[in-house]
Motif scaffolding. Sequence first.
Motif, mmCIF file in Angstrom:
data_model
loop_
_atom_site.group_PDB
_atom_site.id
_atom_site.type_symbol
_atom_site.label_atom_id
_atom_site.label_comp_id
_atom_site.label_asym_id
_atom_site.label_seq_id
_atom_site.Cartn_x
_atom_site.Cartn_y
_atom_site.Cartn_z
ATOM 1 N N GLY A 229 -3.235 32.680 18.790
ATOM 2 C CA GLY A 229 -3.284 33.889 19.601
ATOM 3 C C GLY A 229 -2.717 33.690 20.987
ATOM 4 O O GLY A 229 -2.005 34.554 21.518
ATOM 5 N N THR A 230 -3.010 32.528 21.584
ATOM 6 C CA THR A 230 -2.484 32.222 22.919
ATOM 7 C C THR A 230 -0.962 32.171 22.907
ATOM 8 O O THR A 230 -0.297 32.699 23.815
ATOM 9 N N LEU A 231 -0.403 31.571 21.863
ATOM 10 C CA LEU A 231 1.047 31.429 21.794
ATOM 11 C C LEU A 231 1.740 32.761 21.532
ATOM 12 O O LEU A 231 2.778 33.061 22.119
ATOM 13 N N LEU A 232 1.160 33.574 20.652
ATOM 14 C CA LEU A 232 1.763 34.883 20.393
ATOM 15 C C LEU A 232 1.690 35.768 21.635
ATOM 16 O O LEU A 232 2.630 36.509 21.941
ATOM 17 N N PHE A 233 0.572 35.685 22.362
ATOM 18 C CA PHE A 233 0.475 36.446 23.605
ATOM 19 C C PHE A 233 1.510 35.962 24.621
ATOM 20 O O PHE A 233 2.142 36.768 25.316
ATOM 21 N N ALA A 234 1.680 34.632 24.699
ATOM 22 C CA ALA A 234 2.641 34.072 25.661
ATOM 23 C C ALA A 234 4.057 34.536 25.349
ATOM 24 O O ALA A 234 4.832 34.877 26.252
ATOM 25 N N LEU A 235 4.418 34.573 24.059
ATOM 26 C CA LEU A 235 5.744 35.043 23.677
ATOM 27 C C LEU A 235 5.923 36.528 24.004
ATOM 28 O O LEU A 235 6.954 36.952 24.529
ATOM 29 N N MET A 268 13.159 41.927 19.825
ATOM 30 C CA MET A 268 12.279 40.759 19.843
ATOM 31 C C MET A 268 10.820 41.171 19.920
ATOM 32 O O MET A 268 9.951 40.637 19.210
ATOM 33 N N LEU A 269 10.519 42.126 20.806
ATOM 34 C CA LEU A 269 9.138 42.542 21.011
ATOM 35 C C LEU A 269 8.571 43.168 19.744
ATOM 36 O O LEU A 269 7.416 42.920 19.370
ATOM 37 N N ASP A 270 9.390 43.967 19.048
ATOM 38 C CA ASP A 270 8.949 44.564 17.791
ATOM 39 C C ASP A 270 8.641 43.484 16.755
ATOM 40 O O ASP A 270 7.640 43.555 16.028
ATOM 41 N N ALA A 271 9.497 42.468 16.682
ATOM 42 C CA ALA A 271 9.271 41.369 15.733
ATOM 43 C C ALA A 271 7.998 40.606 16.067
ATOM 44 O O ALA A 271 7.259 40.185 15.164
ATOM 45 N N LEU A 272 7.712 40.436 17.359
ATOM 46 C CA LEU A 272 6.497 39.736 17.766
ATOM 47 C C LEU A 272 5.248 40.543 17.420
ATOM 48 O O LEU A 272 4.236 39.984 16.982
ATOM 49 N N TYR A 273 5.300 41.863 17.590
ATOM 50 C CA TYR A 273 4.167 42.713 17.217
ATOM 51 C C TYR A 273 3.908 42.644 15.720
ATOM 52 O O TYR A 273 2.763 42.591 15.260
ATOM 53 N N ARG A 274 4.991 42.639 14.933
ATOM 54 C CA ARG A 274 4.856 42.534 13.480
ATOM 55 C C ARG A 274 4.266 41.177 13.079
ATOM 56 O O ARG A 274 3.427 41.087 12.173
ATOM 57 N N ALA A 275 4.717 40.110 13.772
ATOM 58 C CA ALA A 275 4.201 38.777 13.480
ATOM 59 C C ALA A 275 2.704 38.690 13.793
ATOM 60 O O ALA A 275 1.922 38.112 13.030
ATOM 61 N N GLU A 276 2.307 39.269 14.925
ATOM 62 C CA GLU A 276 0.893 39.241 15.308
ATOM 63 C C GLU A 276 0.034 40.015 14.310
ATOM 64 O O GLU A 276 -1.066 39.583 13.941
ATOM 65 N N ALA A 277 0.557 41.159 13.846
ATOM 66 C CA ALA A 277 -0.183 41.951 12.868
ATOM 67 C C ALA A 277 -0.341 41.179 11.561
ATOM 68 O O ALA A 277 -1.420 41.183 10.950
ATOM 69 N N ARG A 283 -1.932 37.830 6.291
ATOM 70 C CA ARG A 283 -0.865 37.968 5.301
ATOM 71 C C ARG A 283 0.076 36.772 5.258
ATOM 72 O O ARG A 283 0.882 36.649 4.342
ATOM 73 N N ALA A 284 0.029 35.923 6.271
ATOM 74 C CA ALA A 284 0.945 34.778 6.324
ATOM 75 C C ALA A 284 0.257 33.614 7.035
ATOM 76 O O ALA A 284 -0.686 33.810 7.814
ATOM 77 N N ASP A 285 0.746 32.417 6.755
ATOM 78 C CA ASP A 285 0.240 31.219 7.429
ATOM 79 C C ASP A 285 0.525 31.309 8.924
ATOM 80 O O ASP A 285 1.626 31.699 9.335
ATOM 81 N N SER A 286 -0.449 30.948 9.743
ATOM 82 C CA SER A 286 -0.318 31.117 11.191
ATOM 83 C C SER A 286 0.838 30.301 11.765
ATOM 84 O O SER A 286 1.587 30.785 12.629
ATOM 85 N N VAL A 287 1.007 29.066 11.298
ATOM 86 C CA VAL A 287 2.092 28.230 11.817
ATOM 87 C C VAL A 287 3.441 28.793 11.396
ATOM 88 O O VAL A 287 4.400 28.836 12.193
ATOM 89 N N GLN A 292 8.512 31.524 12.809
ATOM 90 C CA GLN A 292 9.436 32.645 12.654
ATOM 91 C C GLN A 292 9.581 33.418 13.961
ATOM 92 O O GLN A 292 10.692 33.787 14.367
ATOM 93 N N ALA A 293 8.465 33.650 14.652
ATOM 94 C CA ALA A 293 8.512 34.363 15.930
ATOM 95 C C ALA A 293 9.332 33.578 16.960
ATOM 96 O O ALA A 293 10.085 34.164 17.755
ATOM 97 N N THR A 294 9.215 32.268 16.943
ATOM 98 C CA THR A 294 9.976 31.425 17.862
ATOM 99 C C THR A 294 11.470 31.525 17.575
ATOM 100 O O THR A 294 12.286 31.634 18.492
ATOM 101 N N ARG A 295 11.833 31.500 16.293
ATOM 102 C CA ARG A 295 13.257 31.615 15.930
ATOM 103 C C ARG A 295 13.827 32.962 16.374
ATOM 104 O O ARG A 295 14.951 33.029 16.882
ATOM 105 N N VAL A 296 13.064 34.024 16.180
ATOM 106 C CA VAL A 296 13.548 35.356 16.558
ATOM 107 C C VAL A 296 13.789 35.441 18.061
ATOM 108 O O VAL A 296 14.820 35.949 18.516
ATOM 109 N N ALA A 297 12.828 34.926 18.844
ATOM 110 C CA ALA A 297 12.936 35.042 20.300
ATOM 111 C C ALA A 297 13.955 34.080 20.895
ATOM 112 O O ALA A 297 14.562 34.381 21.930
ATOM 113 N N ALA A 298 14.142 32.922 20.273
ATOM 114 C CA ALA A 298 15.011 31.894 20.863
ATOM 115 C C ALA A 298 16.450 31.958 20.369
ATOM 116 O O ALA A 298 17.354 31.439 21.027
ATOM 117 N N SER A 299 16.686 32.602 19.237
ATOM 118 C CA SER A 299 18.043 32.632 18.684
ATOM 119 C C SER A 299 18.920 33.586 19.467
ATOM 120 O O SER A 299 18.442 34.578 20.019
#
Length: 313
Positions: A229-235, A268-277, A283-287, A292-299
């Motif tokens: 949660g801390t990491l998703l909020f930070a992103l 990016m922000l939309d993808a992060l909201y979807r990842a958090e949901a 629905r998916a493994d947290s790591v 995936q969220a890191t790849r979306v934001a950093a690519s």
Amino acid sequence: MPATLYLEGPEESIKAALLVELRHRWAEGCPEAPAARVFRAAESGVDEILATFHGASLFTPRELSIVLDVEDLGRSERKVAALAEGLARPAGSSSLVLVERASEAPRKSLEPLRTACQVITSATPPTRRDLFAWGERRAARERVAVERAVLEQLVDACEGDPAVFFNELEKLFTWVGAGGRITEPDLAASLRPVAGADLAEYLAAVALGQPALAAQRLGRVLAAGASEGTLLFALSNLVGGALGGWARHREASDALRRRASPRDLARMLDALYRAEAAWKRGRADSVAVLEQATRVAASPPPRRENVARPAAT
């Protein structure tokens, strides 16, 4: 010191370390004016920069000047031409260093500045041997004794990441003090994971568009005990800050804003909201979600092809 030096290249941590060394060498060789004057191209005029470079007085016959983010001048051909002309005719013994931020391709608009400088240095990713040699030189300057095996362990522990290496090196020098000795227990204590520091370095890699490095630093942050949660909020805060909102890490958000358009940031922000949901609903493994969220934001943003619209009839 050359009269004019142009510092470019993709590795920002190498540029920062080189500037530290340049300032130290200047202070040693010019005790009458040991402190460097630092300008930001977007905030300082060409006349002000050249006045410092060409000017001299009875008390300060020479000065070291550093101009950061020189690419901001590239928006005006007139300013670039004026600064290049001034660089071509140095006066006295002053030195001027121009620092360009990393970019995917050389900025052609800055070519007159590169040509006008006496020396051009490119900060490229260092090899393992480069980092080891850098550590030896820094230890000698700080008058700190360090065994070869300890430096080798530090280089290996940093996995070739120069930003982490320089940070850990400075922590060790501060730990033992000038004239001290770095031992293996000192190194082990220094390398103990610290979530806050690792988080800032992780966000910096995301902001600068370095997905491989960001993924590497993500592992360190998780090992240091940071929660999903801390990491998703930070992103989300990083991207939201780039869009103009409140940012906990303002410098990283500003770097991301320079790299991506508002449309890309919204994506990016939309993808992060979807990842958090997906993470909250199990629905998916947290790591996997974080990776995936890191790849979306950093690519790098996807390239858009210009599609011709049919003419109106």
